[in-house]
Design an enzyme around this catalytic site. Structure first.
Site, PDB file in Angstrom:
ATOM      1  N   LYS A   1      36.972  60.440  31.609  1.00 49.41           N
ATOM      2  CA  LYS A   1      36.369  59.103  31.450  1.00 49.41           C
ATOM      3  C   LYS A   1      36.166  58.782  29.967  1.00 49.41           C
ATOM      4  O   LYS A   1      36.500  57.696  29.492  1.00 49.41           O
ATOM      5  CB  LYS A   1      35.030  59.021  32.212  1.00 49.41           C
ATOM      6  CG  LYS A   1      35.168  59.268  33.702  1.00 49.41           C
ATOM      7  CD  LYS A   1      33.843  59.223  34.422  1.00 49.41           C
ATOM      8  CE  LYS A   1      32.868  60.322  34.065  1.00 49.41           C
ATOM      9  NZ  LYS A   1      33.286  61.695  34.458  1.00 49.41           N
TER      10      LYS A   1
ATOM     11  N   ARG B   1      26.302  55.773  39.345  1.00 44.92           N
ATOM     12  CA  ARG B   1      26.854  56.997  39.907  1.00 44.92           C
ATOM     13  C   ARG B   1      26.332  57.248  41.323  1.00 44.92           C
ATOM     14  O   ARG B   1      26.718  58.226  41.955  1.00 44.92           O
ATOM     15  CB  ARG B   1      26.440  58.156  38.999  1.00 44.92           C
ATOM     16  CG  ARG B   1      27.337  59.341  39.054  1.00 44.92           C
ATOM     17  CD  ARG B   1      26.810  60.370  38.093  1.00 44.92           C
ATOM     18  NE  ARG B   1      27.211  60.070  36.744  1.00 44.92           N
ATOM     19  CZ  ARG B   1      27.697  60.971  35.893  1.00 44.92           C
ATOM     20  NH1 ARG B   1      27.836  62.217  36.246  1.00 44.92           N
ATOM     21  NH2 ARG B   1      28.017  60.646  34.676  1.00 44.92           N
TER      22      ARG B   1
HETATM   23  P1  G5P Z   1      28.345  62.790  31.869  1.00 44.36           P
HETATM   24  O1  G5P Z   1      28.237  63.026  30.431  1.00 44.36           O
HETATM   25  O2  G5P Z   1      28.678  61.441  32.368  1.00 44.36           O
HETATM   26  P2  G5P Z   1      30.428  63.817  33.597  1.00 44.36           P
HETATM   27  O3  G5P Z   1      30.201  65.115  34.281  1.00 44.36           O
HETATM   28  O4  G5P Z   1      30.483  62.638  34.460  1.00 44.36           O
HETATM   29  O5  G5P Z   1      29.365  63.851  32.441  1.00 44.36           O
HETATM   30  P3  G5P Z   1      32.215  64.425  31.582  1.00 44.36           P
HETATM   31  O6  G5P Z   1      31.975  65.904  31.706  1.00 44.36           O
HETATM   32  O7  G5P Z   1      31.640  63.734  30.404  1.00 44.36           O
HETATM   33  O8  G5P Z   1      31.786  63.716  32.875  1.00 44.36           O
HETATM   34  P4  G5P Z   1      34.705  63.016  31.278  1.00 44.36           P
HETATM   35  O9  G5P Z   1      34.038  62.081  30.347  1.00 44.36           O
HETATM   36  O10 G5P Z   1      35.256  62.471  32.551  1.00 44.36           O
HETATM   37  O11 G5P Z   1      33.792  64.249  31.644  1.00 44.36           O
HETATM   38  O12 G5P Z   1      35.871  63.801  30.554  1.00 44.36           O
HETATM   39  P5  G5P Z   1      36.286  63.863  28.986  1.00 44.36           P
HETATM   40  O13 G5P Z   1      35.153  64.329  28.150  1.00 44.36           O
HETATM   41  O14 G5P Z   1      37.003  62.632  28.599  1.00 44.36           O
HETATM   42  O15 G5P Z   1      37.385  65.025  29.098  1.00 44.36           O
HETATM   43  C1  G5P Z   1      36.975  66.347  29.372  1.00 44.36           C
HETATM   44  C2  G5P Z   1      37.682  67.301  28.394  1.00 44.36           C
HETATM   45  O16 G5P Z   1      39.079  67.297  28.691  1.00 44.36           O
HETATM   46  C3  G5P Z   1      37.573  66.896  26.910  1.00 44.36           C
HETATM   47  O17 G5P Z   1      37.455  68.074  26.154  1.00 44.36           O
HETATM   48  C4  G5P Z   1      38.918  66.210  26.616  1.00 44.36           C
HETATM   49  O18 G5P Z   1      39.298  66.350  25.261  1.00 44.36           O
HETATM   50  C5  G5P Z   1      39.857  66.990  27.541  1.00 44.36           C
HETATM   51  N1  G5P Z   1      41.011  66.265  28.052  1.00 44.36           N
HETATM   52  C6  G5P Z   1      41.114  64.957  28.391  1.00 44.36           C
HETATM   53  N2  G5P Z   1      42.339  64.667  28.876  1.00 44.36           N
HETATM   54  C7  G5P Z   1      43.033  65.845  28.849  1.00 44.36           C
HETATM   55  C8  G5P Z   1      44.349  66.209  29.224  1.00 44.36           C
HETATM   56  O19 G5P Z   1      45.161  65.407  29.679  1.00 44.36           O
HETATM   57  N3  G5P Z   1      44.677  67.523  29.076  1.00 44.36           N
HETATM   58  C9  G5P Z   1      43.818  68.465  28.573  1.00 44.36           C
HETATM   59  N4  G5P Z   1      44.208  69.717  28.453  1.00 44.36           N
HETATM   60  N5  G5P Z   1      42.566  68.139  28.208  1.00 44.36           N
HETATM   61  C10 G5P Z   1      42.172  66.864  28.337  1.00 44.36           C
HETATM   62  O20 G5P Z   1      26.996  63.219  32.575  1.00 44.36           O
HETATM   63  C11 G5P Z   1      26.363  64.416  32.249  1.00 44.36           C
HETATM   64  C12 G5P Z   1      25.096  64.568  33.051  1.00 44.36           C
HETATM   65  O21 G5P Z   1      24.204  63.483  32.724  1.00 44.36           O
HETATM   66  C13 G5P Z   1      23.490  63.041  33.881  1.00 44.36           C
HETATM   67  C14 G5P Z   1      23.852  64.031  34.989  1.00 44.36           C
HETATM   68  O22 G5P Z   1      22.954  65.096  34.952  1.00 44.36           O
HETATM   69  C15 G5P Z   1      25.255  64.486  34.574  1.00 44.36           C
HETATM   70  O23 G5P Z   1      25.630  65.722  35.139  1.00 44.36           O
HETATM   71  N6  G5P Z   1      23.902  61.663  34.204  1.00 44.36           N
HETATM   72  C16 G5P Z   1      23.435  60.943  35.232  1.00 44.36           C
HETATM   73  N7  G5P Z   1      22.526  61.237  36.213  1.00 44.36           N
HETATM   74  C17 G5P Z   1      22.272  60.284  37.146  1.00 44.36           C
HETATM   75  N8  G5P Z   1      22.906  59.085  37.165  1.00 44.36           N
HETATM   76  C18 G5P Z   1      23.808  58.741  36.198  1.00 44.36           C
HETATM   77  N9  G5P Z   1      24.399  57.529  36.235  1.00 44.36           N
HETATM   78  C19 G5P Z   1      24.099  59.696  35.179  1.00 44.36           C
HETATM   79  N10 G5P Z   1      24.920  59.690  34.114  1.00 44.36           N
HETATM   80  C20 G5P Z   1      24.794  60.892  33.528  1.00 44.36           C
HETATM   81 MG    MG Z   2      32.118  61.984  29.465  1.00 44.34          MG
END
Ligand code: G5P
Ligand code: MG
Length: 227
Positions: free
Chosen positions: A20, A99
């Site tokens: 994302k 979410r």
């Molecule tokens: P977050 O911060 O919203 P998540 O778990 O939804 O966390 P996250 O982990 O931030 O999502 P993302 O943003 O979907 O993942 O992914 P990203 O960071 O872009 O990519 C992940 C990794 O993969 C990066 O290192 C990137 O460089 C790499 N990457 C990307 N594409 C590729 C590819 O093609 N190949 C490879 N090899 N690598 C790649 O929420 C965190 C916590 O906050 C709370 C909750 O506790 C949650 O767990 N929270 C909420 N709680 C309640 N309601 C809400 N609305 C909440 N929002 C947050």
């Molecule tokens: Mg993220």
């Protein structure tokens, strides 16, 4: 760079690590008129500033649990209001909020009051086995929310943010145990949330094993709808 004719109000859904944040960065480069906010980034800034909300949120995040709806709704609706996004013509993208179905309903009723509406929700559908490895290799720059991956998009200097040179950190929830819990939370909450947006006719799904495969599909959806 492209310009959009109609106001775009987007939500990106997807499992932890589905990309994302990565897709948001790319979309902002492609469509400079879009502003974005990530609920996770806002929470991490609260934690780093040691605010009352940050102290409360950090316990939930470290356990891979969602923050209670009321807290996250207040944080995000204040952000929308403070940044003057609550207008019919504004163009923005939400990453990670809403979410739960309850969060979605409250957001809709807030937007309704301002004659505004979410008009495209996109789920990033990435196989589970691909994302665990990404998470273990992720480093973040908390003040900006920039994300790196040691293989996919490494920082120019190991351990430093490309733009500011400040230190990168690991997220406390980026380990196998907590990741499993976050994924489980995602699976439980996503069904009702997707049903809610599907009933509104605004849900789309883009699938792929890499962000390079997903990005052109996402861009096409946006161009078709708002250009
Ligand atoms: P977050 O911060 O919203 P998540 O778990 O939804 O966390 P996250 O982990 O931030 O999502 P993302 O943003 O979907 O993942 O992914 P990203 O960071 O872009 O990519 C992940 C990794 O993969 C990066 O290192 C990137 O460089 C790499 N990457 C990307 N594409 C590729 C590819 O093609 N190949 C490879 N090899 N690598 C790649 O929420 C965190 C916590 O906050 C709370 C909750 O506790 C949650 O767990 N929270 C909420 N709680 C309640 N309601 C809400 N609305 C909440 N929002 C947050
Ligand atoms: Mg993220």
């Amino acid at each position: 760079m492209s310009q959009l004719i109609k106001p775009a109000r987007l939500l990106l859904l997807g499992a932890p690590g589905s990309g994302k944040g990565t897709q948001t960065t790319r979309l902002l480069k492609q469509f400079p008129a879009i502003s974005s906010v990530s609920s996770g980034d806002l929470l991490r800034k609260e934690i780093s500033s040691k605010t009352q909300l940050g102290l409360l949120a950090s316990g939930y995040i470290q356990e891979g649990k969602l923050i209670p709806d009321e807290l996250i709704i207040n944080l995000l609706t204040s952000y929308l209001s403070n940044n003057k996004w609550l207008t019919p013509k504004s163009t923005w993208l939400l990453d990670g909020f809403p979410r739960t179905q309850n969060q979605a309903k409250v957001l809709d009723s807030t937007l309704d009051k301002f004659n505004s509406k979410l008009n495209l929700v996109v789920e990033l559908n990435v196989p589970e086995e691909v994302i665990l490895e990404r998470i273990e290799n992720r480093f973040v720059h908390v003040p900006s929310g920039r994300v790196y991956n040691l293989q996919y998009n490494p920082p120019k200097i190991l351990g430093k943010d490309d733009i500011t040179g400040e230190p990168l950190t690991k997220r406390p929830d980026d380990n196998i145990e907590v990741f499993a819990k976050r994924l489980q939370e995602y699976k439980v909450t996503m069904g009702p949330l997707k049903d809610y947006y599907e009933n509104q006719g605004i849900l789309k799904v883009v699938s792929g094993e890499t962000s390079d495969i997903i990005f052109p599909k996402l861009k096409e959806l946006i161009v078709n709808k708002f250009d």
